[in-house]
Design a protein around this motif. Sequence first.
Motif: not given
Length: 374
Positions: A106-107, A41-43, A98
Amino acid sequence: MSPLRRAVVRLLLPCLLAVAGCTAPAPAGAPEREVRRAVADWSAAPPARLAGIPLEGWSYEVTSVRRDGARAHARARLRYALAGYDTAPAEADREVELTRGAAGWRVDGDRPAPGAPPQLWDQGDPAVARGAHALVLGVGQSPQTLSGIAQEADRAVPAVSAAWHGTWTGRVVVLVPGTLDAMAALLGRPADAYRGMGAVTTGRTGPGPAPADRVVVNPEGYAQLSGQGRRIVLTHETTHVATRAATTARTPLWLSEGFADWAAYRGGGPPPAEAAPALGRAVRRGELPAGLPSDGDFAFGGDPDALARAYEGAWLACRLIAGKWGEATLVDLYERAGREPLPTALADTVGGDLAGLTTAWRAALRTELGGATG
């Protein structure tokens, strides 16, 4: 207990456990899947600070996860391409950090994996300069410096296309770090290996899609060059980008480095006596080389005068081939030498062998360098 009572107990037991605060354990792989999902999701898109760079195909593929309570580290392979420049993706090993909170994992950020070199943007926010044929990315450099390099690269690309008749993108990506030490960090080698050099080229060799080559400038060495020196350096390195797909482990370094210099000097440059000072001094001392430079003669970090003689000798060998047998023959030799034994490639192009080429080369050195002064 009657069958009816047993059925009622089976139905009520999960509810009773939930009321008492008990829950069924999560599947063993659930935490790792959650970490992988958080990284994905973060990337999903490049960071906002890289918005000026034409990135495409940006993705992190998690290869392993290490958890320590509410913290986790994910090893991942970053893949991306520069749109309009790369025909195959660049890759980098990263470590993503994370933290687990009330909302899940969360990253917090990422960095180069242990032992892996950094990306340019790990060293600071990159600035971008665009040319007609070049993309220049720099950290800690003025806009004027990056624009000047883009203009020089724009002149290099057509010069390379005129010398190299093989297929290539006709574009080049140039990275300009802030210092020599930063350059060495990008390349994963000691700074002394590049001291005094203007630039180098990264990228693997071999058949298949052309890799994501980068010309990496040594800002300290490049700043000391004359305008002609900068043109020669960037044309030389751009030639390596153009010829990469035809270059393999079979290709001798005297041919790959000599060809790059030949392409750089082809558009006009000083005569051999001026352009090959180190080799000229050796020839005038009576130290005529016995043979063409070996691959080991091109190793960085050794005697700089010996390294200069290797490059100069390689250039004069390719200059000899182009002048005696024609430019098309030199290009043909380069392409053949990457896919067949050198003796075969020489026989099919210049119609001779390495011994004959060496004899002709040594004679040319005597003629062109032996009578020079200074």
